[in-house]
Design a protein around this motif. Structure first.
Motif, PDB file in Angstrom:
ATOM      1  N   MET A  91      -6.825  -2.212   6.343  1.00 39.01           N
ATOM      2  CA  MET A  91      -7.252  -2.060   4.949  1.00 39.01           C
ATOM      3  C   MET A  91      -6.926  -3.293   4.117  1.00 39.01           C
ATOM      4  SD  MET A  91      -8.720   0.940   4.540  1.00 39.01           S
ATOM      5  CE  MET A  91      -8.527   1.434   2.813  1.00 39.01           C
ATOM      6  N   ASP A  92      -6.106  -4.193   4.633  1.00 33.36           N
ATOM      7  CA  ASP A  92      -5.792  -5.443   3.935  1.00 33.36           C
ATOM      8  C   ASP A  92      -6.830  -6.492   4.298  1.00 33.36           C
ATOM      9  OD1 ASP A  92      -3.351  -4.695   2.559  1.00 33.36           O
ATOM     10  OD2 ASP A  92      -2.414  -4.626   4.536  1.00 33.36           O
ATOM     11  N   PHE A  93      -8.067  -6.179   4.024  1.00 33.39           N
ATOM     12  CA  PHE A  93      -9.177  -7.034   4.426  1.00 33.39           C
ATOM     13  C   PHE A  93     -10.280  -6.911   3.396  1.00 33.39           C
ATOM     14  CE2 PHE A  93     -13.237  -7.530   6.782  1.00 33.39           C
ATOM     15  CZ  PHE A  93     -13.069  -8.820   7.253  1.00 33.39           C
ATOM     16  N   GLY A  94     -10.928  -8.004   3.117  1.00 29.76           N
ATOM     17  CA  GLY A  94     -12.037  -7.974   2.177  1.00 29.76           C
ATOM     18  C   GLY A  94     -12.695  -9.330   2.100  1.00 29.76           C
ATOM     19  N   THR A  95     -14.005  -9.363   2.152  1.00 32.78           N
ATOM     20  CA  THR A  95     -14.730 -10.630   2.110  1.00 32.78           C
ATOM     21  C   THR A  95     -15.688 -10.698   0.929  1.00 32.78           C
ATOM     22  OG1 THR A  95     -16.496  -9.762   3.532  1.00 32.78           O
ATOM     23  CG2 THR A  95     -14.618 -10.810   4.623  1.00 32.78           C
ATOM     24  N   SER A  96     -15.614  -9.704   0.038  1.00 36.09           N
ATOM     25  CA  SER A  96     -16.574  -9.665  -1.066  1.00 36.09           C
ATOM     26  C   SER A  96     -15.834  -9.547  -2.394  1.00 36.09           C
ATOM     27  CB  SER A  96     -17.546  -8.501  -0.857  1.00 36.09           C
ATOM     28  OG  SER A  96     -18.579  -8.539  -1.811  1.00 36.09           O
ATOM     29  N   GLN A  97     -16.183  -8.560  -3.203  1.00 32.15           N
ATOM     30  CA  GLN A  97     -15.628  -8.451  -4.544  1.00 32.15           C
ATOM     31  C   GLN A  97     -14.189  -7.938  -4.557  1.00 32.15           C
ATOM     32  OE1 GLN A  97     -18.368  -6.007  -6.794  1.00 32.15           O
ATOM     33  NE2 GLN A  97     -20.142  -6.978  -5.870  1.00 32.15           N
ATOM     34  N   LEU A  98     -13.845  -7.089  -3.603  1.00 27.76           N
ATOM     35  CA  LEU A  98     -12.532  -6.468  -3.554  1.00 27.76           C
ATOM     36  C   LEU A  98     -12.032  -6.451  -2.121  1.00 27.76           C
ATOM     37  CD1 LEU A  98     -13.238  -3.234  -5.667  1.00 27.76           C
ATOM     38  CD2 LEU A  98     -11.942  -5.202  -6.464  1.00 27.76           C
ATOM     39  N   GLU A  99     -10.713  -6.283  -1.978  1.00 27.88           N
ATOM     40  CA  GLU A  99     -10.172  -5.921  -0.682  1.00 27.88           C
ATOM     41  C   GLU A  99     -10.343  -4.420  -0.500  1.00 27.88           C
ATOM     42  OE1 GLU A  99      -6.149  -7.137  -0.247  1.00 27.88           O
ATOM     43  OE2 GLU A  99      -6.636  -9.277  -0.029  1.00 27.88           O
ATOM     44  N   LYS A 100     -10.361  -3.990   0.761  1.00 27.98           N
ATOM     45  CA  LYS A 100     -10.536  -2.564   1.029  1.00 27.98           C
ATOM     46  C   LYS A 100      -9.398  -1.754   0.414  1.00 27.98           C
ATOM     47  CE  LYS A 100     -11.479  -1.738   5.375  1.00 27.98           C
ATOM     48  NZ  LYS A 100     -11.397  -1.905   6.845  1.00 27.98           N
ATOM     49  N   ARG A 101      -8.181  -2.284   0.431  1.00 32.38           N
ATOM     50  CA  ARG A 101      -7.043  -1.565  -0.151  1.00 32.38           C
ATOM     51  C   ARG A 101      -7.234  -1.380  -1.655  1.00 32.38           C
ATOM     52  NH1 ARG A 101      -2.494  -3.543  -2.438  1.00 32.38           N
ATOM     53  NH2 ARG A 101      -3.011  -5.623  -1.677  1.00 32.38           N
ATOM     54  N   GLU A 102      -7.739  -2.390  -2.341  1.00 31.86           N
ATOM     55  CA  GLU A 102      -7.981  -2.286  -3.773  1.00 31.86           C
ATOM     56  C   GLU A 102      -9.044  -1.234  -4.073  1.00 31.86           C
ATOM     57  OE1 GLU A 102      -7.062  -6.900  -5.093  1.00 31.86           O
ATOM     58  OE2 GLU A 102      -9.060  -6.345  -4.417  1.00 31.86           O
ATOM     59  N   LEU A 103     -10.075  -1.186  -3.233  1.00 35.27           N
ATOM     60  CA  LEU A 103     -11.121  -0.187  -3.414  1.00 35.27           C
ATOM     61  C   LEU A 103     -10.573   1.214  -3.159  1.00 35.27           C
ATOM     62  CD1 LEU A 103     -14.048   0.232  -4.135  1.00 35.27           C
ATOM     63  CD2 LEU A 103     -14.672  -0.199  -1.753  1.00 35.27           C
ATOM     64  N   ALA A 104      -9.631   1.343  -2.234  1.00 37.68           N
ATOM     65  CA  ALA A 104      -8.992   2.636  -1.978  1.00 37.68           C
ATOM     66  C   ALA A 104      -8.217   3.104  -3.203  1.00 37.68           C
ATOM     67  CB  ALA A 104      -8.057   2.529  -0.771  1.00 37.68           C
ATOM     68  N   VAL A 105      -7.512   2.197  -3.863  1.00 35.66           N
ATOM     69  CA  VAL A 105      -6.791   2.544  -5.086  1.00 35.66           C
ATOM     70  C   VAL A 105      -7.766   2.973  -6.174  1.00 35.66           C
ATOM     71  CG1 VAL A 105      -5.262   1.682  -6.905  1.00 35.66           C
ATOM     72  CG2 VAL A 105      -4.874   1.001  -4.528  1.00 35.66           C
ATOM     73  N   ALA A 106      -8.898   2.286  -6.264  1.00 34.96           N
ATOM     74  CA  ALA A 106      -9.909   2.649  -7.255  1.00 34.96           C
ATOM     75  C   ALA A 106     -10.450   4.050  -6.991  1.00 34.96           C
ATOM     76  CB  ALA A 106     -11.045   1.631  -7.253  1.00 34.96           C
ATOM     77  N   ALA A 107     -10.620   4.411  -5.725  1.00 30.99           N
ATOM     78  CA  ALA A 107     -11.113   5.749  -5.383  1.00 30.99           C
ATOM     79  C   ALA A 107     -10.115   6.816  -5.800  1.00 30.99           C
ATOM     80  CB  ALA A 107     -11.382   5.836  -3.879  1.00 30.99           C
ATOM     81  N   VAL A 108      -8.818   6.576  -5.551  1.00 31.48           N
ATOM     82  CA  VAL A 108      -7.788   7.534  -5.975  1.00 31.48           C
ATOM     83  C   VAL A 108      -7.753   7.636  -7.496  1.00 31.48           C
ATOM     84  CG1 VAL A 108      -5.312   8.039  -5.946  1.00 31.48           C
ATOM     85  CG2 VAL A 108      -6.422   7.131  -3.903  1.00 31.48           C
ATOM     86  N   ALA A 109      -7.877   6.498  -8.165  1.00 34.47           N
ATOM     87  CA  ALA A 109      -7.869   6.501  -9.628  1.00 34.47           C
ATOM     88  C   ALA A 109      -9.042   7.291 -10.189  1.00 34.47           C
ATOM     89  CB  ALA A 109      -7.910   5.064 -10.145  1.00 34.47           C
ATOM     90  N   THR A 110     -10.207   7.201  -9.544  1.00 34.41           N
ATOM     91  CA  THR A 110     -11.382   7.933 -10.011  1.00 34.41           C
ATOM     92  C   THR A 110     -11.105   9.431 -10.050  1.00 34.41           C
ATOM     93  OG1 THR A 110     -12.872   6.256  -9.106  1.00 34.41           O
ATOM     94  CG2 THR A 110     -13.802   8.426  -9.547  1.00 34.41           C
TER      95      THR A 110
END
Length: 319
Positions: A91-110
């Motif tokens: 999950m500590d990987f990302g090649t675009s706008q976000l890292e996957k871990r950051e997107l996971a946090v955003a999903a929990v926040a939603t």
């Protein structure tokens, strides 16, 4: 600038504004409504429709009218939500706008920002390096901020990690969090057996997920990055597995290699989709190169139309 590059408090405020401003207009109601589930208070009786739970048959009305009727249930006012967040090395990987871990946090926040207003309880389980850290369920905005802050603080130490046991984490969640409610599983669903993947194979976590859906409403949020789906033509590259340390040289100039990689990635995603459908869990896909808010809105609007049929208890599972 990504979420992890901001100060924690500023990052959380930005997340909250993003969620509330862009999603709130679509999600009216007492609860989030991503996975509307049953409660305990009886509501009006209505005619039976294919797919309704036969355990909610209203036999008195059925006898009077000679037409099968079921009685709906009003959702409980207090909702306990638990989020299991996969923070493994993949999950500590990302090649675009976000890292996957950051997107996971955003999903929990939603989920959290749209439920905490009513005093509902929100707890979390963080899976990283084969260990499971528990954040107790509490109500209120400050408690939710504490969980999100803890998720943002989880950093990769650069060392090779042991493979995380998603199936074991799901078993632990089902065993220890027994109060019925909403369970949110945020992961990339990449498992050790994905090296030789067959879309017909049962993932190692499917049986544990089935136990969870037998007791709770479950939303699975799959986090993916575009480079996990296909390889660009960039020559000879060294690719390492962050969870085992294994390194492999790949020549991306060869179309056959790129096609084989894309086919394997498609099979892995298809296997995840089929498994989640079999167990009756909601399946939201978020990508690091897409607008995750827009994808969430589309999922919610589509899911509300089909959720009543999808969320019947799986057959053959003891309750």
């Amino acid at each position: 600038m990504t979420i992890s590059q901001l100060a924690p408090e500023r990052a959380l405020r930005r997340l909250e504004l993003t969620v509330v401003r862009r999603l709130e207009g679509y999600l009216h109601g007492e609860h989030l409504g991503l996975l509307p589930g049953p409660g305990t208070e009886l509501a009006e009786a209505r005619e039976y429709q294919v797919g309704d739970d036969v355990r909610r048959m209203d036999w008195a009305v059925t006898a009077r009218t000679t037409v099968p009727h079921v009685r709906d249930l009003i959702a409980d006012r207090e909702l306990e939500t638990w989020a299991l967040v996969d923070l493994s090395a993949s999950m500590d990987f990302g090649t675009s706008q976000l890292e996957k871990r950051e997107l996971a946090v955003a999903a929990v926040a939603t989920v959290g920002f749209l439920t905490h207003r009513l005093g509902d309880r929100f707890g979390g389980l963080m899976l990283r390096d084969s260990s499971l850290r528990r954040w107790p369920a509490r109500s209120g905005r400050l408690a939710l901020y504490g969980l999100l802050r803890a998720l943002l603080a989880e950093q990769d130490n650069g060392e090779v990690q042991a493979r995380s046991d998603l199936a074991g984490a799901l078993d632990s969640m089902a065993r220890t969090q027994r109060k019925r409610g909403l369970r949110v599983i945020v992961s990339d669903f990449l498992t050790p057996e994905d090296g030789e993947v067959d879309s017909r194979m049962e993932p190692s976590w499917e049986r544990a997920m089935r136990k969870l859906t037998a007791q709770h409403q479950v939303l699975a949020v799959e986090i993916i990055d575009p480079r996990e789906l296909e390889l660009p033509n960039i020559g000879v590259v060294m690719i390492g597995d962050p969870e085992t340390g294994a390194i492999r040289e790949i020549d991306t100039r060869k179309k056959r290699v790129r096609d084989q990689y894309a086919a394997a990635a498609l099979a892995q995603r298809e296997r995840t989709r089929i498994a989640l459908r079999r167990v009756g869990a909601g399946h939201l896909v978020l990508r690091t190169d897409r607008d995750w808010v827009a994808d969430t809105v589309r999922f919610v609007l589509a899911y509300r139309r089909m959720a009543p049929r999808l969320h019947q208890p799986p057959k053959g599972v003891a309750r």
